[in-house]
Motif scaffolding. Structure first.
Motif, PDB file in Angstrom:
ATOM      1  N   VAL A 190       0.865  -1.177   0.000  1.00  0.00           N
ATOM      2  CA  VAL A 190       0.000   0.000   0.000  1.00  0.00           C
ATOM      3  C   VAL A 190       0.898   1.222   0.000  1.00  0.00           C
ATOM      4  CG1 VAL A 190      -1.796   1.280   1.206  1.00  0.00           C
ATOM      5  CG2 VAL A 190      -1.805  -1.228   1.256  1.00  0.00           C
ATOM      6  N   THR A 191       0.777   2.054  -1.017  1.00  0.00           N
ATOM      7  CA  THR A 191       1.559   3.287  -1.086  1.00  0.00           C
ATOM      8  C   THR A 191       0.663   4.466  -0.722  1.00  0.00           C
ATOM      9  OG1 THR A 191       1.126   3.428  -3.474  1.00  0.00           O
ATOM     10  CG2 THR A 191       3.181   2.404  -2.777  1.00  0.00           C
ATOM     11  N   LEU A 192       1.193   5.369   0.081  1.00  0.00           N
ATOM     12  CA  LEU A 192       0.452   6.526   0.577  1.00  0.00           C
ATOM     13  C   LEU A 192       1.080   7.788   0.008  1.00  0.00           C
ATOM     14  CD1 LEU A 192       0.181   5.404   4.330  1.00  0.00           C
ATOM     15  CD2 LEU A 192      -1.416   4.941   2.460  1.00  0.00           C
ATOM     16  N   SER A 193       0.293   8.553  -0.713  1.00  0.00           N
ATOM     17  CA  SER A 193       0.822   9.753  -1.357  1.00  0.00           C
ATOM     18  C   SER A 193      -0.161  10.903  -1.168  1.00  0.00           C
ATOM     19  CB  SER A 193       1.067   9.486  -2.852  1.00  0.00           C
ATOM     20  OG  SER A 193      -0.132   9.071  -3.485  1.00  0.00           O
ATOM     21  N   GLY A 194       0.185  12.067  -1.707  1.00  0.00           N
ATOM     22  CA  GLY A 194      -0.718  13.209  -1.619  1.00  0.00           C
ATOM     23  C   GLY A 194      -0.093  14.410  -0.944  1.00  0.00           C
ATOM     24  N   ASP A 195      -0.942  15.336  -0.528  1.00  0.00           N
ATOM     25  CA  ASP A 195      -0.494  16.610   0.025  1.00  0.00           C
ATOM     26  C   ASP A 195       0.186  16.440   1.387  1.00  0.00           C
ATOM     27  OD1 ASP A 195      -1.723  17.738  -2.176  1.00  0.00           O
ATOM     28  OD2 ASP A 195      -3.583  18.175  -1.097  1.00  0.00           O
ATOM     29  N   LEU A 196       1.129  17.334   1.658  1.00  0.00           N
ATOM     30  CA  LEU A 196       1.741  17.379   2.987  1.00  0.00           C
ATOM     31  C   LEU A 196       0.677  17.697   4.032  1.00  0.00           C
ATOM     32  CD1 LEU A 196       5.105  19.298   2.432  1.00  0.00           C
ATOM     33  CD2 LEU A 196       4.843  17.008   3.417  1.00  0.00           C
ATOM     34  N   GLY A 197       0.725  16.938   5.137  1.00  0.00           N
ATOM     35  CA  GLY A 197      -0.211  17.192   6.224  1.00  0.00           C
ATOM     36  C   GLY A 197      -1.636  16.771   5.931  1.00  0.00           C
ATOM     37  N   ALA A 198      -1.834  15.929   4.897  1.00  0.00           N
ATOM     38  CA  ALA A 198      -3.195  15.525   4.515  1.00  0.00           C
ATOM     39  C   ALA A 198      -3.674  14.286   5.259  1.00  0.00           C
ATOM     40  CB  ALA A 198      -3.277  15.290   3.012  1.00  0.00           C
ATOM     41  N   GLY A 199      -2.804  13.639   6.040  1.00  0.00           N
ATOM     42  CA  GLY A 199      -3.283  12.538   6.863  1.00  0.00           C
ATOM     43  C   GLY A 199      -2.733  11.174   6.543  1.00  0.00           C
ATOM     44  N   LYS A 200      -1.611  11.120   5.802  1.00  0.00           N
ATOM     45  CA  LYS A 200      -1.050   9.815   5.454  1.00  0.00           C
ATOM     46  C   LYS A 200      -0.636   9.033   6.695  1.00  0.00           C
ATOM     47  CE  LYS A 200       1.998  11.715   2.677  1.00  0.00           C
ATOM     48  NZ  LYS A 200       1.477  13.103   2.613  1.00  0.00           N
ATOM     49  N   THR A 201       0.084   9.698   7.590  1.00  0.00           N
ATOM     50  CA  THR A 201       0.552   9.010   8.797  1.00  0.00           C
ATOM     51  C   THR A 201      -0.609   8.707   9.737  1.00  0.00           C
ATOM     52  OG1 THR A 201       2.728  10.048   8.623  1.00  0.00           O
ATOM     53  CG2 THR A 201       2.106   9.158  10.765  1.00  0.00           C
ATOM     54  N   THR A 202      -1.593   9.592   9.795  1.00  0.00           N
ATOM     55  CA  THR A 202      -2.787   9.320  10.611  1.00  0.00           C
ATOM     56  C   THR A 202      -3.493   8.068  10.123  1.00  0.00           C
ATOM     57  OG1 THR A 202      -3.114  11.661  11.092  1.00  0.00           O
ATOM     58  CG2 THR A 202      -5.035  10.222  11.307  1.00  0.00           C
ATOM     59  N   PHE A 203      -3.632   7.947   8.805  1.00  0.00           N
ATOM     60  CA  PHE A 203      -4.247   6.755   8.240  1.00  0.00           C
ATOM     61  C   PHE A 203      -3.426   5.509   8.551  1.00  0.00           C
ATOM     62  CE2 PHE A 203      -4.266   3.610   4.872  1.00  0.00           C
ATOM     63  CZ  PHE A 203      -5.600   3.264   4.806  1.00  0.00           C
ATOM     64  N   ALA A 204      -2.106   5.590   8.326  1.00  0.00           N
ATOM     65  CA  ALA A 204      -1.242   4.433   8.571  1.00  0.00           C
ATOM     66  C   ALA A 204      -1.318   4.008  10.034  1.00  0.00           C
ATOM     67  CB  ALA A 204       0.199   4.761   8.186  1.00  0.00           C
ATOM     68  N   ARG A 205      -1.344   4.984  10.938  1.00  0.00           N
ATOM     69  CA  ARG A 205      -1.439   4.675  12.365  1.00  0.00           C
ATOM     70  C   ARG A 205      -2.753   3.932  12.659  1.00  0.00           C
ATOM     71  NH1 ARG A 205      -0.794   9.504  14.132  1.00  0.00           N
ATOM     72  NH2 ARG A 205       1.471   9.291  14.386  1.00  0.00           N
ATOM     73  N   GLY A 206      -3.846   4.427  12.087  1.00  0.00           N
ATOM     74  CA  GLY A 206      -5.133   3.773  12.306  1.00  0.00           C
ATOM     75  C   GLY A 206      -5.164   2.367  11.745  1.00  0.00           C
ATOM     76  N   LEU A 207      -4.562   2.177  10.575  1.00  0.00           N
ATOM     77  CA  LEU A 207      -4.535   0.849   9.961  1.00  0.00           C
ATOM     78  C   LEU A 207      -3.719  -0.122  10.794  1.00  0.00           C
ATOM     79  CD1 LEU A 207      -5.218  -1.001   7.578  1.00  0.00           C
ATOM     80  CD2 LEU A 207      -3.182  -0.133   6.413  1.00  0.00           C
ATOM     81  N   ILE A 208      -2.551   0.312  11.242  1.00  0.00           N
ATOM     82  CA  ILE A 208      -1.689  -0.580  12.045  1.00  0.00           C
ATOM     83  C   ILE A 208      -2.366  -0.927  13.364  1.00  0.00           C
ATOM     84  CG2 ILE A 208       0.508  -0.696  13.281  1.00  0.00           C
ATOM     85  CD1 ILE A 208       1.655   1.071  10.963  1.00  0.00           C
ATOM     86  N   ARG A 209      -3.005   0.035  13.990  1.00  0.00           N
ATOM     87  CA  ARG A 209      -3.714  -0.249  15.246  1.00  0.00           C
ATOM     88  C   ARG A 209      -4.881  -1.206  15.010  1.00  0.00           C
ATOM     89  NH1 ARG A 209      -3.739   5.900  17.907  1.00  0.00           N
ATOM     90  NH2 ARG A 209      -1.638   5.735  18.846  1.00  0.00           N
ATOM     91  N   SER A 210      -5.572  -1.072  13.874  1.00  0.00           N
ATOM     92  CA  SER A 210      -6.664  -1.997  13.567  1.00  0.00           C
ATOM     93  C   SER A 210      -6.128  -3.407  13.357  1.00  0.00           C
ATOM     94  CB  SER A 210      -7.419  -1.530  12.321  1.00  0.00           C
ATOM     95  OG  SER A 210      -8.100  -0.322  12.557  1.00  0.00           O
ATOM     96  N   LEU A 211      -5.019  -3.522  12.642  1.00  0.00           N
ATOM     97  CA  LEU A 211      -4.418  -4.835  12.406  1.00  0.00           C
ATOM     98  C   LEU A 211      -3.947  -5.463  13.711  1.00  0.00           C
ATOM     99  CD1 LEU A 211      -2.385  -3.925   9.210  1.00  0.00           C
ATOM    100  CD2 LEU A 211      -4.234  -5.602   9.299  1.00  0.00           C
ATOM    101  N   ALA A 212      -3.421  -4.631  14.600  1.00  0.00           N
ATOM    102  CA  ALA A 212      -2.916  -5.128  15.887  1.00  0.00           C
ATOM    103  C   ALA A 212      -4.027  -5.312  16.910  1.00  0.00           C
ATOM    104  CB  ALA A 212      -1.873  -4.158  16.433  1.00  0.00           C
ATOM    105  N   LYS A 213      -5.227  -4.791  16.598  1.00  0.00           N
ATOM    106  CA  LYS A 213      -6.356  -4.806  17.547  1.00  0.00           C
ATOM    107  C   LYS A 213      -5.946  -4.161  18.876  1.00  0.00           C
ATOM    108  CE  LYS A 213      -8.568  -8.872  15.508  1.00  0.00           C
ATOM    109  NZ  LYS A 213      -9.562  -8.057  14.786  1.00  0.00           N
ATOM    110  N   ASP A 214      -5.232  -3.043  18.746  1.00  0.00           N
ATOM    111  CA  ASP A 214      -4.738  -2.317  19.919  1.00  0.00           C
ATOM    112  C   ASP A 214      -4.837  -0.822  19.625  1.00  0.00           C
ATOM    113  OD1 ASP A 214      -3.430  -1.174  22.048  1.00  0.00           O
ATOM    114  OD2 ASP A 214      -1.606  -2.376  21.857  1.00  0.00           O
TER     115      ASP A 214
END
Length: 528
Positions: free
Chosen positions: A53-77
């Motif tokens: 999964v590649t994450l691109s787009g504007d600076l400050g648009a939420g790429k890391t926020t999305f990645a954090r949410g995805l990893i937490r969902s996968l970890a169920k934590d």
């Protein structure tokens, strides 16, 4: 109605309708961070080991926020610490499904630097998330999901436009996910959790949907499938064997069974083109216990067949407005195509030797003669896989409605004896000969009460022939599953099938066929 995870009217999509193009695109407008995190939860249900999964787009648009949410969902934590990998370049997470590599290529000078990071070793067997992928495109697989995040000046600060693009092998997966989300959102099941249901030998997939309030439904994922190559003869196997290629037959037979008062699942919503059905959840209570049939439940299933077979049934059923399904005949071509699986798959791969052209010709001649009266005899809806894995017990209902039916898309117009043989010689559970005989009597008495002219002797002969036909087919089917698909667990059922086959071949009408088996596949009919 349950709420959708995304605002109504905010989704747009492009790409091939069938999901078979090199690119599929799905655009969403997300009004706030909660919607972004919900998107992460939705994708968590789809992503697996080996995905990029590649994450691109504007600076400050939420790429890391999305990645954090995805990893937490996968970890169920929900409290898992997920820092930005901008300075470390790569963070590893040992989540349950699967391990995750989260990388940020922003500070990467060239793709060669990835070698020093141990990139290939880290990514093996992992789900890989990459921010700023354009810094090292040549190091990334062309089969990937790109998620691009954009700020819209005319919208509130928290608003994001997300464009997901599936490339290569990811294109049909994104197409399917988009179709699933559209179906669930429109049906009011957009907030349900999707839980995989362990499948069987078919190509279909099933998921149990669980709403926050505990309500459940079943999602059937059965995309149209190509008929496949012509392996022998003039037709592909699914065509010759009269197997369903779309969900149309399931929908038609489901409606037909429900109209007769039988407990097939209610269809809440459907996408006929994509092959998605949202179904009533009949539960999972079986008709077996401790690996053995529950006699009362098998008796009710037997009586259900007697009632169905004593009913005058149409051979054309509606699917939707302007769409009808013509139930195909279980003809000589289909029946012979099935039994030949034992020669094509069992004999060479399990039996230890390929059979000669002469042996095959003798085999076909015997079966053609045996099946001649079968294909010109009485017909009914033959559900075809009427056995314990496909029967759900519904104790809260009454009478025959307690017998839940869930697998009937391959229904044909065939002899009434076939489904009874499938039940009473259950390939997955050993049915003792005494119980089989008792239930044959139950069926015969029920049919005689409907039709005093019901010929028990002729039915018994047809039962022996079709039980042997089904058993012969399953020897080949299970060998094919083991050899071609790597599902060797199906070989565990062969001793049970052999016992049934010996039982059937004892009928006088099958004496010549028994001699063929003794000559060419003696291990299948040897006395224990």
């Amino acid at each position: 109605m349950a709420s959708s995870p995304f605002p109504a009217g905010q989704a747009a999509a492009s790409g091939s309708r069938g999901g078979d193009a090199a690119v599929t695109t799905w655009q969403l407008d997300l009004p706030n961070e909660a919607a972004t995190l919900r998107l992460a939860e939705v994708l968590c249900e789809e992503l697996k080991a080996g995905d990029l999964v590649t994450l691109s787009g504007d600076l400050g648009a939420g790429k890391t926020t999305f990645a954090r949410g995805l990893i937490r969902s996968l970890a169920k934590d929900a409290s898992l610490e997920v820092p930005s990998p901008t300075f470390t370049l790569m963070q590893l997470y040992d989540t349950a499904r699967p391990p995750v590599v989260h990388a940020d290529f922003y500070r990467l000078g060239s793709a060669e630097e990835l070698t020093d990071l141990g990139w290939e070793e880290a990514c093996e067997g992992a789900l890989v998330l990459v921010e700023w992928p354009q810094k090292a495109e040549e190091a990334l697989s062309p089969d990937r999901l790109d998620i691009s995040f954009h700020l819209l000046p005319q919208e509130p600060p928290a608003h994001r436009r997300v464009v997901m693009t599936g490339h290569g092998r990811f294109a049909p997966r994104l197409f399917r996910l988009r179709a699933i989300r559209t179906l669930l959102d429109n049906a009011g099941w957009g907030d349900a959790e999707r839980r995989h249901i362990q499948g069987d030998a078919s190509y279909r997939e099933y998921e149990r949907l669980v709403r926050p309030d505990g309500a459940t439904a079943v999602l059937m994922i059965s995309p149209p499938r190509p008929p496949g190559p012509v392996l022998r003869g003039t037709k592909p196997y699914p065509i010759a064997a009269k197997l369903a290629l779309t969900v149309h037959p399931f929908v038609a037979i489901d409606k037909g069974l429900r109209a007769l008062g039988f407990s097939a699942p209610d269809i809440y919503a459907a996408d006929l083109d994509t092959g998605l059905l949202l179904l009533e959840d009949l539960g999972s209570e079986p008709v077996v216990a401790d690996g053995a049939p529950i006699p009362e439940r098998y008796r009710e299933a037997t009586l259900l067949l007697a009632k169905l077979h004593g009913t005058t049934l149409p051979d054309v059923l509606p699917v939707a407005d302007g769409i009808d399904h013509v139930i195909p005949p279980y003809d000589l071509e289909a029946l012979l195509t099935e039994v030949e699986l034992i020669i094509d798959w069992y004999a060479p791969h399990i039996g230890g030797k390929a059979l000669s052209a002469v042996a095959r010709a003798q085999f076909n001649t015997l079966w053609t003669r045996l099946l001649a009266d079968i294909v010109t005899g009485p017909t009914t809806w033959t559900l075809r896989d009427f056995h314990s894995p496909n029967i759900i017990w519904l104790p809260e209902r009454e009478g025959l409605a307690r017998v839940g039916l869930i697998d009937f898309q391959d229904t044909v117009l065939g002899h009434p004896a076939y489904d009874l043989a499938a039940l009473l010689q259950d390939a997955r559970v050993t049915v003792p000969a005494e119980l089989e005989l008792s239930l044959l009597g139950v069926y015969a008495r029920a049919r005689r009460s409907q039709d005093p002219q019901f010929d028990v002797g002729n039915f018994a002969a047809a039962y022996a022939i079709l039980a042997a036909q089904r058993g012969t087919k399953l020897f080949g089917t299970f060998a094919r599953l083991a050899k071609r698909d790597g599902k060797s667990i199906y070989l565990n059922h062969l001793p049970r099938l052999r016992s049934y086959l010996v039982r059937n071949l004892a009928h006088p009408v099958l004496s010549e066929l028994r001699l063929w088996y003794e000559t060419h596949l003696p291990a299948l009919v040897a006395e224990s």
